[in-house]
Scaffold this motif. Structure first.
Motif, mmCIF file in Angstrom:
data_model
loop_
_atom_site.group_PDB
_atom_site.id
_atom_site.type_symbol
_atom_site.label_atom_id
_atom_site.label_comp_id
_atom_site.label_asym_id
_atom_site.label_seq_id
_atom_site.Cartn_x
_atom_site.Cartn_y
_atom_site.Cartn_z
ATOM 1 N N UNK A 84 36.671 -32.414 15.755
ATOM 2 C CA UNK A 84 37.538 -32.637 14.904
ATOM 3 C C UNK A 84 37.556 -31.963 13.618
ATOM 4 N N UNK A 85 38.580 -31.404 13.340
ATOM 5 C CA UNK A 85 38.841 -30.467 11.942
ATOM 6 C C UNK A 85 39.234 -31.644 10.972
ATOM 7 N N UNK A 86 38.669 -31.620 9.982
ATOM 8 C CA UNK A 86 39.245 -32.612 8.719
ATOM 9 C C UNK A 86 39.414 -31.934 7.595
ATOM 10 N N UNK A 87 40.698 -32.410 6.916
ATOM 11 C CA UNK A 87 41.132 -31.655 5.603
ATOM 12 C C UNK A 87 41.714 -32.861 4.964
ATOM 13 N N UNK A 115 34.052 -30.989 11.578
ATOM 14 C CA UNK A 115 34.391 -29.930 10.779
ATOM 15 C C UNK A 115 35.143 -30.046 9.657
ATOM 16 N N UNK A 116 34.925 -29.352 8.558
ATOM 17 C CA UNK A 116 35.792 -29.441 7.553
ATOM 18 C C UNK A 116 35.355 -28.902 6.030
ATOM 19 N N UNK A 117 36.146 -28.798 5.265
ATOM 20 C CA UNK A 117 35.307 -28.258 3.980
ATOM 21 C C UNK A 117 34.775 -29.458 3.317
ATOM 22 N N UNK A 118 33.889 -29.119 2.322
ATOM 23 C CA UNK A 118 33.335 -30.056 1.694
ATOM 24 C C UNK A 118 34.277 -31.219 0.835
ATOM 25 N N UNK A 119 34.356 -32.497 1.017
ATOM 26 C CA UNK A 119 34.975 -33.693 0.522
ATOM 27 C C UNK A 119 36.139 -34.039 1.398
ATOM 28 N N UNK A 178 44.241 -21.869 14.269
ATOM 29 C CA UNK A 178 44.613 -22.489 13.184
ATOM 30 C C UNK A 178 43.295 -22.619 12.285
ATOM 31 N N UNK A 179 43.089 -23.759 11.533
ATOM 32 C CA UNK A 179 42.227 -23.753 10.660
ATOM 33 C C UNK A 179 40.864 -23.496 11.242
#
Length: 601
Positions: free
Chosen positions: A552-555, A379-383, A573-574
């Motif tokens: 897994x949350x990616x940034x 999971x995470x925003x684009x890019x 959190x995020x």
């Protein structure tokens, strides 16, 4: 469409080596062609040689019987020349087409085994040109081109011997312009080679742009970009035209010089030959025969101008093909790597860092463990690096730092063909081939039975809509599946992945094009499919990953949070922020538009 940087290099030695290899592979056809050509050219000497006897012996002696024999000999030679010429074109033309077909197969077979990074940096139109256009030139090596060139040279040598026999002084005077012409041809071919090579590069770029335009025709029409695309394509076509114009100028110039050389030789023959006839050094029959044979010397040299440029173009194509075939395939890179007879499915990232461009990191020190049979959601925003992680798991690229292990062994140490046999994937942009629904589902298992195909289609919630088509599973889906809706394409792709029975399953936005009802049904099928398999899921709809074993949350290429759905919600959190925002958007979709207008009024 920018012009290529610098002048393309031409490797003459390598091109000749490739040409010799091709000719050796087809030595039987080439050998037969050469024999037929020699017979044809030799029979072509009969009529010119008979001229001397007709004017020096038959006419002065009024020998009608000898005239008849000469005529019969000429007729027989003409028939032999015609028959051998026909047989020659049949033998070598078929051999040339066979060589072209085989070379295309070999180039395509090599091309599709190259690493993915090559395709990421090369336009598909350029690759199509390499496979389809570049091999065309070898028709001039295996076919009539090279044989005609050889025949022309042999004819010129034979004719030269006759000329020396007739009048060596006149021959010497006539040869000087021919030598100058030959030197000019050599210089011309040397200058034309890089132009021919550049032409194929430009043509490949123009073809690539046209392929992109046709593939994106809907986008072009939506944004009314027809004129812009026409202008860009036109610029490429004009570059191609200017290149072709250069070669036309070069070949025309050599042809013009050749005609001038013929004229000069004619003048020399008239003056010196006429003078020798007056002085009794030469008969009229010999002079007439000399004129015919001098034409037999000059004509092949002039034809060499056109045949030579064709062969030069063929060499340039072979040089480009060799460049492609010199690239190491994945199989060659994996020659000494470890075989993968079976995969349990335990995947681990150990301090993995990756960048497509130096100094621009996409993943930074990523570590996590995905035990066999578990589901890991990204999971995470684009890019943020989600798709890059999936690409690394599929071994489309290798990390610059760290290691990705499958069952304890680094992926970089595994034979990729063996490893990928255990992978199944449903991508966000599902690609379908222009064939039937059945063929697309069975792509991962060509020998699948009817029962197997229907079973996986049922799990993917595709059987019902497929059955409603008049042709059922024999329905043609069109290029890239254009005749199906987005949701239908996705369900066919899911059925295709299920049929592969993978140990590692990758779902990249696998349900993004589905309505809520279809998504619910497919989630049930995917849940059964995930049992016992290691699954990686990329999903923007967080509601579809609530059952994942870990999220897994990616940034910015780093894992900033990890845990189950409930753990991450509790963390606040995020992930909680993304979930709340998405939940609010979903709630807004159910607001009655009339009420919303009334409230704002």
């Amino acid at each position: 469409m920018t012009p290529p940087k610098g002048k393309p290099k031409y490797d003459t030695r390598r091109a000749w080596a490739e040409a010799r290899k091709l000719m050796w592979e087809h030595r039987r056809s080439v050998g037969i062609g050469l024999v037929l050509m020699i017979i044809s050219r030799a029979s072509g000497f009969v009529l010119p040689l008979s001229t001397k006897y007709v004017f020096d012996e038959v006419v002065p002696g009024k020998d009608v019987r000898l005239l008849g024999l000469i005529a019969l000999a000429g007729l027989a030679a003409t028939i032999v020349q015609a028959l051998t010429g026909y047989a020659l074109s049949q033998v070598v033309s078929v051999a040339a087409q066979q060589a072209i077909a085989r070379l295309r197969e070999e180039v395509q077979g090599h091309l599709i085994r190259l690493p993915v990074r090559y395709f990421d940096s090369t336009k598909s139109g350029v690759l199509v040109s390499r496979v389809m256009s570049d091999p065309e030139g070898i028709r001039n090596l295996i076919g009539t081109g090279l044989i005609q060139l050889t025949g022309g040279i042999l004819s010129a040598i034979g004719a030269m011997a006759v000329l020396i026999y007739l009048n060596w002084r006149l021959t010497l005077a006539a040869v000087i312009p021919l030598v100058v012409f030959g030197a000019g041809l050599s210089i011309a071919f040397r200058r034309l080679r890089p132009i021919f090579r550049e032409r194929s590069v430009i043509q490949a770029e123009v073809t690539g742009r046209l392929t992109e335009t046709l593939g994106g025709i809907r986008l072009i029409k939506v944004y009314t970009a027809e004129e812009r695309e026409k202008r860009v394509f036109g610029e490429g076509v004009q570059r191609l035209f200017r290149n072709i114009a250069k070669t036309i100028t070069g070949t025309s110039l050599t042809g013009t010089i050749g005609l001038a050389v013929v004229g000069v030789i004619g003048v020399i023959a008239i003056y010196i030959g006429g003078r020798d006839v007056i002085l009794g050094r030469m008969t009229i029959g010999s002079l007439l025969t000399f004129g015919i044979f001098i034409a037999m010397v000059t004509a092949p040299l002039i034809s060499i101008a056109s045949i030579g440029t064709q062969i030069t173009e063929a060499f340039a194509g072979l040089d480009r093909i060799r460049e492609l075939r010199d690239m190491a395939t994945e199989d060659q890179e994996d020659a000494h790597k470890q075989a993968v007879p079976a995969v349990v499915g335990h995947v681990a990232f150990e301090h993995v860092s990756f960048e497509y461009e130096p100094g621009v990191p996409v993943l930074r020190d990523v570590s996590f463990d995905a035990p066999a049979g578990t589901t890991t959601a990204l999971v995470g925003s684009s890019g943020s690096g989600k798709s890059t992680m999936i690409s690394l798991i599929m071994a489309f690229a290798q990390p610059q730092q760290g290691a990705i292990r499958v069952d304890g062994t680094p992926v970089s140490d595994l034979k990729l063909r063996d490893y990928r046999h255990h992978l199944g994937v449903v991508m966000q942009d599902n690609f379908l081939f222009d064939g039937t629904v059945r063929e697309n589902i069975a792509f991962t298992k060509p020998g699948a039975t009817e029962e197997e195909i229907v079973a996986v289609a049922t799990i993917a919630n595709a059987h019902d809509f497929i059955s409603q088509f008049p042709e059922g599973y024999e329905t043609i889906v069109g290029e890239r599946g254009v005749k199906l809706s987005g949701g239908q394409r996705q369900r066919v792709a899911i059925a295709r992945a299920i049929l592969a029975d993978p140990r590692v399953l990758i779902l990249d936005e696998a349900t993004s094009s589905l309505d809520s009802e279809s998504e619910h049904l497919i989630q049930e099928g995917l849940r059964r499919l995930r049992a016992g398999r290691t699954t990686f899921v990329i999903a923007h709809r967080l509601s579809t990953i609530t059952s994942a074993d870990q999220i897994l949350v990616l940034e910015k290429g780093q894992i900033v949070e990890r845990g189950t759905h409930h753990q991450l919600l509790a963390l606040g959190g995020r992930y909680r922020d993304l979930y709340n925002r998405q939940y609010q958007l979903e709630q807004d979709q159910f607001i009655n538009p009339g009420e919303e207008i009334a409230a704002t009024g």
